[in-house]
Design a protein around this motif. Structure first.
Motif, PDB file in Angstrom:
ATOM      1  N   ASP A   1       0.827  -1.224  -0.008  1.00  0.00           N
ATOM      2  CA  ASP A   1       0.138  -0.045  -0.021  1.00  0.00           C
ATOM      3  C   ASP A   1       0.862   1.274   0.030  1.00  0.00           C
ATOM      4  O   ASP A   1       0.611   2.170   0.717  1.00  0.00           O
ATOM      5  CB  ASP A   1      -0.900  -0.072   1.227  1.00  0.00           C
ATOM      6  N   VAL A   2       1.655   1.302  -0.906  1.00  0.00           N
ATOM      7  CA  VAL A   2       2.599   2.438  -0.980  1.00  0.00           C
ATOM      8  C   VAL A   2       2.628   3.220  -2.230  1.00  0.00           C
ATOM      9  O   VAL A   2       3.632   3.474  -2.865  1.00  0.00           O
ATOM     10  CB  VAL A   2       4.192   2.125  -0.568  1.00  0.00           C
TER      11      VAL A   2
ATOM     12  N   VAL B   1       1.696   5.709  -5.504  1.00  0.00           N
ATOM     13  CA  VAL B   1       2.265   7.069  -5.626  1.00  0.00           C
ATOM     14  C   VAL B   1       1.163   8.514  -5.333  1.00  0.00           C
ATOM     15  O   VAL B   1       1.761   9.616  -5.092  1.00  0.00           O
ATOM     16  CB  VAL B   1       2.759   7.365  -6.932  1.00  0.00           C
ATOM     17  N   ALA B   2      -0.094   8.173  -4.976  1.00  0.00           N
ATOM     18  CA  ALA B   2      -0.871   9.348  -4.613  1.00  0.00           C
ATOM     19  C   ALA B   2      -0.165   9.833  -3.199  1.00  0.00           C
ATOM     20  O   ALA B   2      -0.581  11.139  -3.036  1.00  0.00           O
ATOM     21  CB  ALA B   2      -2.253   9.065  -4.362  1.00  0.00           C
ATOM     22  N   GLY B   3       0.349   9.219  -2.413  1.00  0.00           N
ATOM     23  CA  GLY B   3       1.125   9.649  -1.107  1.00  0.00           C
ATOM     24  C   GLY B   3       2.535   9.274  -1.319  1.00  0.00           C
ATOM     25  O   GLY B   3       3.088   8.189  -0.798  1.00  0.00           O
ATOM     26  N   LEU B   4       3.235  10.071  -2.123  1.00  0.00           N
ATOM     27  CA  LEU B   4       4.615   9.661  -2.457  1.00  0.00           C
ATOM     28  C   LEU B   4       5.638   9.268  -1.426  1.00  0.00           C
ATOM     29  O   LEU B   4       6.575   8.391  -1.804  1.00  0.00           O
ATOM     30  CB  LEU B   4       5.144  10.852  -3.408  1.00  0.00           C
ATOM     31  N   TRP B   5       5.281  10.227  -0.096  1.00  0.00           N
ATOM     32  CA  TRP B   5       6.106   9.879   1.059  1.00  0.00           C
ATOM     33  C   TRP B   5       6.220   8.224   1.206  1.00  0.00           C
ATOM     34  O   TRP B   5       7.012   7.704   2.014  1.00  0.00           O
ATOM     35  CB  TRP B   5       5.747  10.654   1.991  1.00  0.00           C
ATOM     36  N   ARG B   6       5.193   7.401   0.978  1.00  0.00           N
ATOM     37  CA  ARG B   6       5.152   6.232   1.521  1.00  0.00           C
ATOM     38  C   ARG B   6       6.159   5.060   0.663  1.00  0.00           C
ATOM     39  O   ARG B   6       6.763   4.550   1.296  1.00  0.00           O
ATOM     40  CB  ARG B   6       3.657   5.553   1.016  1.00  0.00           C
TER      41      ARG B   6
ATOM     42  N   LEU C   1       8.996   6.676  -0.847  1.00  0.00           N
ATOM     43  CA  LEU C   1      10.241   7.334  -0.394  1.00  0.00           C
ATOM     44  C   LEU C   1      10.813   6.846   0.835  1.00  0.00           C
ATOM     45  O   LEU C   1      12.071   6.747   0.986  1.00  0.00           O
ATOM     46  CB  LEU C   1       9.984   8.737  -0.640  1.00  0.00           C
TER      47      LEU C   1
ATOM     48  N   SER D   1      -0.238  11.475 -11.887  1.00  0.00           N
ATOM     49  CA  SER D   1      -0.500  10.804 -10.578  1.00  0.00           C
ATOM     50  C   SER D   1       0.444  11.413  -9.514  1.00  0.00           C
ATOM     51  O   SER D   1      -0.028  11.905  -8.623  1.00  0.00           O
ATOM     52  CB  SER D   1      -0.643   9.355 -10.447  1.00  0.00           C
TER      53      SER D   1
ATOM     54  N   GLY E   1      -0.746  13.717  -6.739  1.00  0.00           N
ATOM     55  CA  GLY E   1      -0.744  13.458  -5.213  1.00  0.00           C
ATOM     56  C   GLY E   1       0.035  14.574  -4.355  1.00  0.00           C
ATOM     57  O   GLY E   1       0.336  14.564  -3.089  1.00  0.00           O
TER      58      GLY E   1
ATOM     59  N   CYS F   1      -4.766   7.222  -9.507  1.00  0.00           N
ATOM     60  CA  CYS F   1      -4.968   6.820  -8.211  1.00  0.00           C
ATOM     61  C   CYS F   1      -4.850   8.355  -7.341  1.00  0.00           C
ATOM     62  O   CYS F   1      -5.450   8.093  -6.266  1.00  0.00           O
ATOM     63  CB  CYS F   1      -3.742   5.915  -7.436  1.00  0.00           C
TER      64      CYS F   1
ATOM     65  N   ASN G   1      -2.232   1.023   4.678  1.00  0.00           N
ATOM     66  CA  ASN G   1      -1.267   2.053   4.865  1.00  0.00           C
ATOM     67  C   ASN G   1      -1.901   3.651   4.400  1.00  0.00           C
ATOM     68  O   ASN G   1      -1.529   4.061   3.598  1.00  0.00           O
ATOM     69  CB  ASN G   1      -0.028   1.584   4.048  1.00  0.00           C
TER      70      ASN G   1
ATOM     71  N   ASP H   1      -2.956   7.301   4.033  1.00  0.00           N
ATOM     72  CA  ASP H   1      -2.317   8.458   3.855  1.00  0.00           C
ATOM     73  C   ASP H   1      -2.836   9.589   4.478  1.00  0.00           C
ATOM     74  O   ASP H   1      -3.480  10.270   3.861  1.00  0.00           O
ATOM     75  CB  ASP H   1      -2.242   8.699   2.067  1.00  0.00           C
TER      76      ASP H   1
ATOM     77  N   ARG I   1      -2.879  13.232   3.467  1.00  0.00           N
ATOM     78  CA  ARG I   1      -3.625  13.734   2.168  1.00  0.00           C
ATOM     79  C   ARG I   1      -4.405  15.068   2.302  1.00  0.00           C
ATOM     80  O   ARG I   1      -4.185  15.739   1.483  1.00  0.00           O
ATOM     81  CB  ARG I   1      -4.060  12.729   1.625  1.00  0.00           C
TER      82      ARG I   1
ATOM     83  N   ARG J   1      -2.486  18.028   2.888  1.00  0.00           N
ATOM     84  CA  ARG J   1      -1.446  18.179   1.734  1.00  0.00           C
ATOM     85  C   ARG J   1      -2.485  18.609   0.479  1.00  0.00           C
ATOM     86  O   ARG J   1      -2.067  19.704  -0.112  1.00  0.00           O
ATOM     87  CB  ARG J   1      -0.819  16.997   1.165  1.00  0.00           C
TER      88      ARG J   1
END
Lengths: 226, 226, 226, 226, 226, 226, 226, 226
Positions: A121-122, A124-129, A131, B155, B159, B191, D6, D8, D11, D14
């Motif tokens: 569940d990582v 890219v919509a929450g890129l920090w996940r 990274l 995406s 995000g 996403c 997981n 986000d 979000r 952000r």
């Protein structure tokens, strides 16, 4: 040997991978036959795409002989035990819905004695996940990336790490996701150099590709477990 | 009015956007006719997809009357002057090959008096390139993202920022890029929530969508220049 | 740095592969700019899909600075010299028409200092041709298989060798070959386990995937040349 | 946090939109887990594509905690209350069968505190139906147009109003409607300038795009409710 | 009779329509042969898709014998004269780029002695343009609607008039217009009941369909001219 | 009027065809609502695609008010009576499996008071079957041809008769029949001039097209029954 | 032997068919190489898809050594002489534009010593044309049917004769003919039992299939000439 | 004769093949009707695609009159007896999942009195399996090859034997196998000359093609049993 099944028992010796049983489109009788055949030859056997409702239709002795894992829809006919040690590669998923495919890859790796790390569940919509795991991912010889929808994660990982990146597009999504074709095309048209891909939802194939690679890399160490 | 062209001169008053001339599939005579018509009505006119080789076939007086920009393949029939002031939105491209489409968007915005910022060649294979602009991008009301191949940039930007994200898939790439369809599907199946898209290579349409949004947002300020 | 080109010079250090210039869709000016940029940074640069007719349009100084190979449609900006030593992998083609794509892979491998073996025109209609090389192929860590039309060679090789098999579907063929899509789908739907694929005609990508794998395998030895 | 999910949670801060749970392809356990997670964090949560038959399989405590609306197939985990005030935008449908998608957009807008107007069953076969609302529609900052089959309504509305027009193609229709692809392509190839589109049946995405736009437009007023 | 051409001279008597020569894919010799054959039999002949550059390659005597019209890319081998009288039907186009196809329909109708009315450039982005003609269109027994891009005009006209509506989708547009397929699918999936369609760009076929209908309707009056 | 249904009651007066209810994708409540609305207005109503299993879910009063025909999956809300007199057109099917679609056309014609002739199972594999009816077919103003698989019957009939030929491609067949697309494309690419087509399985649309044509042809006679 | 060409000279002995040279995508040098190779081995060689403009680029000695036929775009390197005797099968075309493909089949048959009958331009729009040949066609062991557009001729012939029917779909047509795919699908979905097909425009393949069949049928007689 | 079924009883005399009943899409009543019709005429009848669950819905007398084989999903209405003697051709499958299609071919051959050999599960991933049968396969006049996924077996067999090779692509596989399209395209684009194909999963059609060929080859011997 039954005339309907013609196992390629030499395959493991020839290419390091044994024939697996893809259960969709096979009758319970054919699946049971394959299990007996493997037991008769004393070789371990991997069954894939064995959904719980198909598993339930197998003859009880067949069921009893299987190490069945519903989350990956796989079963293993022993002798077999899970691998130990530090992971040789990672299996990463963009979303929770991609997990069954990722688990198919993980079980296949385990069947061949290869320990692996799951990172779920990582997307890219929450890129920090993703990274957050960058440094860890750069240490693996290979990363299997499992993603549906637009498959952006393939390119992002491909641009971050130098190891082998094996994309597994999944059928997660709807409409323009086109049953996994968009993620598949995204993997193929990736702007990150050297990303390779396997068929949609083919966690098994991605694991086999990794086995081929690791087998070549560290033939000596792995050969003990494989 | 020539029977072959039936301009919708009321469109600007009705929806804030005037009819543009899409030059592909039109004869030099029809393009020349449209220019004369605009001049006769004293209204500015935007011509798109006017490739240099088509421009060269226009009658000399038509050529002389045009403010032609080969990099965006657009021309403007005056009265018109470039906008000034701080940019209201950004136009971002994944690669150098996406520039003609981005420039079409920028020229369309300029035609309507909207200043915009160009950020080129920041595709996700080198993720630091877009992350370097994260703070800046978060300040704009809208970001037009121009990308071909697998379109992962849509995406990633979607995000990162909270403004409107308008994807422009481009036909950059080959094979599985499928002439822009893969990037298009990637935008649609993104996403990241709330990403919208326009047709493949349609920089003009993305700019028009931004005008609609900005017009609604700040109708008073923009109306002077538009 | 020109605003139109934003080279990812850190890529080589980050992932072991440097950014290459895909010449289709770029102007001679943009290609010339990229060459100058590489020379200014003193780093070698690979240019792909540089057809002879595009090469001829480059400015003479740019032409003179290139080590150009028309059969692979690639050029290299030095410093660079061809690799020596025994081949680490093989590049196999089904037919003569698949050679330009195979040569793109071979040149990319050479650019990174990896020696490779070319085996041409061994399609399955005359099965003895590939079987003749079976023993040799089994010795390589990887085999890049380049095939168009129905792409049957991917599965045949995948069933014979235990190393990594990277399929490169080509656009060779007509009608139902669908510009390479049939070979691509054949690679993805292969009955041989663990075959991976890259985009249609993407010899460059296949070579990059091999570099990733070899880099991981034998990081120490290769690092000198790569 | 469960390893399979997981969230986000950053979000919303952000980009102004929080992560929603798309329920297709998730197990009742995973959905229940997401609900608990949101409750533990004290944040509201939107669930989409929660068909009545899936809702019925959720654990009773999960069911009880949800504000469930079967017509839009959405559920909300509080704290939440419906928006009041005059509508900021309209959601228009071509036919009665497009209502579930339109309602998904309306519920998403309501979740974010944005009041909106529903205008149903005004397809172009009876053109007077949409023309009756022309003046009203011209007053909104945005119009979400929901249509399947041939999607002609997108262009008709796009030619009548100056606000943002967000097309939501639906899978209504059969045969050449191609599960929504024809309406999708109609939105993309629209002759009305500046129409944008989201994925087939993606009412949620259209609402998110509108939130992005309204957030940018009237950041101060909306921020209280969003 | 030449063995390569096997004219169906009985067709006119059998179904009221004579065999026409579709010039794409035929050699100048084959076209010349067909012209001679028609002249030898003393029957009029229609040639379609005869682009100016193909016309220029015909033998001079063949050129001289043709009544050639470049705007419709058609030619007629006499005896023939244009029809007079009030129009029996209308041919409507969405845009200027659709004119060549509309003109092919008009010439085919003229070849069979049927007068028709051309109404050009009345696409739905400026809805007033088609509504201005509503009363006139309602008087015709049939309306041929020629439109590319999203083909919204088919449904709008189909909802306004009670006569036969024959859609001719055109290849005007790009990207998601998919070479005319989107307009074709729009005609097929139209929400207006009883709209029929012919092949993309097939102005000739639409005219033939109208002839079939008019022939049946007013067999006696038309038969003199047809 | 319920807000979910917005009947276009003026359609019959405007174009000679009333709005029908396509039952797929509608809830039993919405269908029941439509029936009540028609009864309240005292107008007849046609319901299509009302499969027996959907019919069974309707509220008993709604069921009782319907003249239901399972073979065509249509229902009619009275006042209505079957047409008498000699047939104005024929409905021809290639195979037995095409009958439900043909019957939908026949019931629609009957709803509008148009008598028609059914000729079933005359596909071209046994060419004598259609040739046996050649003389009869030539007497009708129109022939609706219903065929799936390869749709060869469209061209054969189109080459035999001079009346209007309306093709209805059906989803009969499998594999390369592609759910009716092959028959659809066959109708569009027919070598017989002037064949028109409607959507796959759209018997209703073909009948409406015939009504449009007959209405125009014999407006006076038909108007009594229509 | 040149490393780029790896002729399968054993193929003729193995399967009765020798390797042919498909000239598209090959350089003049590669074609010349193949010719020399055949001459050096003293075996006849067939070249296909050798368009006049490619033929003109061959080295003069290569040109001189070829028996070139532009209508079929084939060339033969001797020793070879045309077959005599009564035809063993017929090659039938729907239209004049299908002739190049039919001629490719005829030349391939001739190369193998099989006399065949050409029957051109007998498409089903004028059904009498094929029916005129019904008795003759019933006498042949096989009929190769060459048709584009909707490919209705495949089914009509398949329903008339009991011999083998080999369909060759051609790319004749436009729009919905989809470059030959519609005719291809029509052959595959034919309602006539036992029709087989080859690739679009593949006259060569159809002839090879006939050779396989005739070789098996009358191995003794044919072997003299083959 | 019932108006819904119009059997082509002359077909057997005309082309050597009788009309079969394809059971998908037919009601139990229509299937029962067909059985009665055949019994009334005293002719044997073959029913295909009669899945066990459809068979169970047939009226008991119909069930009793059938020689039903669930593995091939076929039934035969007598008089009929299985063929004896040495096989005239072979039916080969790539995998166990392809067996139902292969069995449909075998039963159709048996219905016409043609003995055939089944060779199952010899896909190319274990190439030795098909090579083991090479000599045997070379002795048959025809080989029907049944394969799904990537269909590589078609080309391998086509390159090994000189008899007729009839490919039957199957829908075995997932994702990029595209429901049989990839195997179909592989057959069409095969590099082995003269391979022919039938529709996806069409074992019946492949058998009919073989009957056509054998009928022509050995008309005298076979005619007794056929």
């Amino acid at each position: 040997m039954a005339p309907e099944v013609n196992f390629d028992f030499q395959r493991r010796e020839r290419i390091g991978l044994s024939e697996a049983v893809f259960c969709i489109g096979k009758t319970p009788e054919q699946i049971g036959e394959a299990i007996k055949l493997a037991q008769a030859h004393g070789v371990p056997l991997l069954l894939t795409r064995l959904a719980p409702e198909i598993f339930a239709t197998l003859p009880p002795p067949a069921q009893a002989s299987l190490d069945y894992d519903p989350s990956s829809r796989t079963a293993i006919v022993g002798p077999w035990r899970p691998p130990a040690g530090s992971p040789a590669l990672a299996v990463v998923t963009a979303g929770t819905s991609d997990l069954p495919v990722a688990r198919e890859a993980l079980r296949t790796l385990a069947f061949y004695g290869v320990p692996a790390r799951e990172i779920a569940d990582v997307g890219v919509a929450g890129l920090w996940r993703i990274l957050k795991h960058e440094e860890e991912l750069r240490r693996y010889a290979a990363v299997i990336v499992v993603a549906g929808m637009e498959g952006a994660l393939f390119s992002v990982v491909g641009g971050l790490v130098g190891g082998v990146v094996i994309a597994v597009p999944t059928s997660t999504g709807y409409g323009a996701a086109r049953g996994g074709e968009t993620a598949l095309h995204a993997a193929l048209a990736s702007c990150a150099p050297g990303v390779v891909t396997v068929n949609i939802d083919n966690g098994y194939g991605a694991a086999c590709a990794a086995i081929r690679m690791l087998g070549a890399q560290t033939r000596s160490e792995v050969s003990a477990s494989v």
